[in-house]
Design a protein around this motif. Structure first.
Motif, mmCIF file in Angstrom:
data_model
loop_
_atom_site.group_PDB
_atom_site.id
_atom_site.type_symbol
_atom_site.label_atom_id
_atom_site.label_comp_id
_atom_site.label_asym_id
_atom_site.label_seq_id
_atom_site.Cartn_x
_atom_site.Cartn_y
_atom_site.Cartn_z
ATOM 1 N N ALA A 294 0.855 -1.192 0.000
ATOM 2 C CA ALA A 294 0.000 0.000 0.000
ATOM 3 C C ALA A 294 0.894 1.247 0.000
ATOM 4 C CB ALA A 294 -0.962 -0.036 1.183
ATOM 5 N N SER A 295 0.803 2.087 1.049
ATOM 6 C CA SER A 295 1.691 3.257 1.156
ATOM 7 C C SER A 295 2.624 3.130 2.350
ATOM 8 C CB SER A 295 0.859 4.540 1.292
ATOM 9 O OG SER A 295 0.021 4.486 2.453
ATOM 10 N N ALA B 243 4.223 3.205 -6.075
ATOM 11 C CA ALA B 243 5.653 3.151 -6.353
ATOM 12 C C ALA B 243 6.511 3.992 -5.408
ATOM 13 C CB ALA B 243 5.910 3.560 -7.806
ATOM 14 N N PRO B 244 6.074 5.188 -4.974
ATOM 15 C CA PRO B 244 6.964 5.976 -4.115
ATOM 16 C C PRO B 244 7.401 5.275 -2.838
ATOM 17 C CG PRO B 244 5.242 7.382 -4.999
ATOM 18 C CD PRO B 244 4.888 5.982 -5.385
ATOM 19 N N ASP C 295 4.586 5.591 6.608
ATOM 20 C CA ASP C 295 3.428 5.583 5.728
ATOM 21 C C ASP C 295 3.432 6.922 4.991
ATOM 22 O OD1 ASP C 295 0.852 5.896 4.568
ATOM 23 O OD2 ASP C 295 -0.010 4.485 6.013
ATOM 24 N N VAL C 296 3.769 6.901 3.717
ATOM 25 C CA VAL C 296 3.964 8.157 2.997
ATOM 26 C C VAL C 296 2.652 8.820 2.598
ATOM 27 C CG1 VAL C 296 6.244 7.540 2.141
ATOM 28 C CG2 VAL C 296 4.237 6.922 0.784
ATOM 29 N N TRP C 297 1.570 8.070 2.603
ATOM 30 C CA TRP C 297 0.275 8.663 2.240
ATOM 31 C C TRP C 297 -0.340 9.377 3.441
ATOM 32 C CZ3 TRP C 297 -1.397 8.651 -2.755
ATOM 33 C CH2 TRP C 297 -2.684 9.149 -3.000
ATOM 34 N N HIS C 298 -0.191 8.770 4.597
ATOM 35 C CA HIS C 298 -0.792 9.333 5.813
ATOM 36 C C HIS C 298 0.217 10.061 6.693
ATOM 37 C CE1 HIS C 298 -3.535 6.015 4.569
ATOM 38 N NE2 HIS C 298 -4.427 6.967 4.772
ATOM 39 N N ASN C 299 1.424 10.244 6.170
ATOM 40 C CA ASN C 299 2.448 11.074 6.820
ATOM 41 C C ASN C 299 2.831 10.583 8.210
ATOM 42 O OD1 ASN C 299 2.335 12.967 4.557
ATOM 43 N ND2 ASN C 299 0.375 13.613 5.429
ATOM 44 N N HIS C 300 3.074 9.294 8.323
ATOM 45 C CA HIS C 300 3.510 8.709 9.590
ATOM 46 C C HIS C 300 4.951 8.214 9.463
ATOM 47 C CE1 HIS C 300 -0.996 7.597 10.294
ATOM 48 N NE2 HIS C 300 -0.745 8.864 10.586
#
Length: 342
Positions: free
Chosen positions: A156-157, A193-194, A226-231
């Protein structure tokens, strides 16, 4: 590669003081093993080759498919159309990036039966796999031979990474129990991908620290983000468990689990079951046989047969068969027995 060309190629990297000319020379004398040339593995190999690591050996059991192209950076549409094994496609691309690095591409499954050979002469192992069964194999082999193991995973992210150093840190088994390792996969909940690039870059920098001898800068923690939720957080690696056979050097469980011919292994989340034959496959012979009953495509590395039942068989010269289109080992064995024989 002469000295002037080498100095020019790596000039910016050598300007970085923790590496410098001495570190660059050390990199050129080192050998790394990357197991799994999917999303993480392609980024790892790209970093190691561009950095000038002397020998980069990589192993992968699979071939390029169109669904890989979203995140597996070394492959293109031609690789997918021609069913090129990932290790071969990666070698072709990387050889055009840095001809001064020795590339060793192995089309195979990393198992207890071949891990000793894969580890021969290796200074560090990088995890590009997508399953914990293989990770425990690498962990056990690394601690047996005293070789650092750089773990990484992404889905996922989210992603995580850590470096395990025999005699200095706990091992992967101390951090994650085998009974805790099953979970979500890229094939069930996806991946962007990131996060792959970030996790592999975290792995690569820890590898470079070790390879140039800068152990004091090594990160002593498991990094999770977690790059989507900035954790982002780090968990300090725990001490070795007193009862851990791997850290204690008394037993390496994954190295005892040799695969028997005919065993069926479900590849998590991929609607694929892998079955091993008792010997190797002559692909030309099997092309002739299977063309009578299936739509067959073949290249020097594999043969793919579209079965009337809807599933697909992918045969490799080393005796492996992927039964695609089912996650049921019983169904896979039935098809295998019908078309290949047990």
């Amino acid at each position: 590669m002469d000295t002037e060309e080498r100095t020019s190629r790596y000039s910016r990297q050598m300007l970085f003081k923790p590496i410098g000319p001495d570190g660059q020379r050390a990199l050129g004398e080192r050998a790394v093993l990357i197991v799994g040339m999917g999303a993480l593995g392609t980024v790892l190999a790209n970093h190691m080759v561009r950095a000038g690591v002397g020998t980069v050996r990589f192993v992968d059991r699979d071939y390029v498919e169109s669904s890989n192209l979203q995140r597996q950076m070394l492959y293109d549409e031609d690789d997918a159309a021609s069913l090129t094994p990932k290790a071969i496609a990666a070698q072709r691309r990387l050889s055009r990036i840095n001809s001064g690095v020795k590339l060793e591409a192995v089309v195979a499954d990393a198992t207890a039966s071949n891990i000793d050979e894969l580890m021969d002469g290796i200074d560090l192992v990088l995890d590009g796999t997508d399953n914990f069964q293989t990770r425990y194999l690498l962990n056990d082999a690394c601690f047996k031979y005293g070789v650092p193991f750089v773990y990484g995973g992404s889905v996922a992210s989210r992603g995580m990474s850590a470096i395990f150093v025999p005699g200095e840190t706990a091992c992967l088994r101390c951090l994650i129990e085998p009974t805790e390792s099953a979970g979500e996969t890229c094939d069930t909940i996806g991946v962007i991908a990131p996060i792959v690039d970030i996790v592999a870059s975290y792995q690569a920098v820890e590898a470079l620290k070790h390879l140039v001898g800068d152990s004091k800068s090594r990160r002593p923690s498991l990094a999770t983000l977690d790059v989507w939720h900035n954790h982002y957080y780090e968990m300090k690696l725990p001490p070795s468990r007193p009862d851990c056979p791997v850290c204690g050097g008394t037993h390496y469980p994954a190295l005892d689990m040799t695969e028997e011919a005919g065993d069926a292994t479900s590849l998590c989340g991929r609607e694929t079951v892998q079955i091993r034959a008792r010997g190797s496959f002559d692909l030309e012979e099997w092309r002739i046989r299977l063309e009578q009953v299936a739509d067959v495509r073949a290249n020097p590395f594999l043969l793919k047969a579209e079965l009337p039942e809807g599933e697909r068989l992918v045969l490799f010269p080393d005796g492996r068969t992927l039964v695609q289109g089912t996650e049921d080992p019983v169904r896979a064995k039935t098809l295998y027995a019908r078309y290949i024989g047990m």
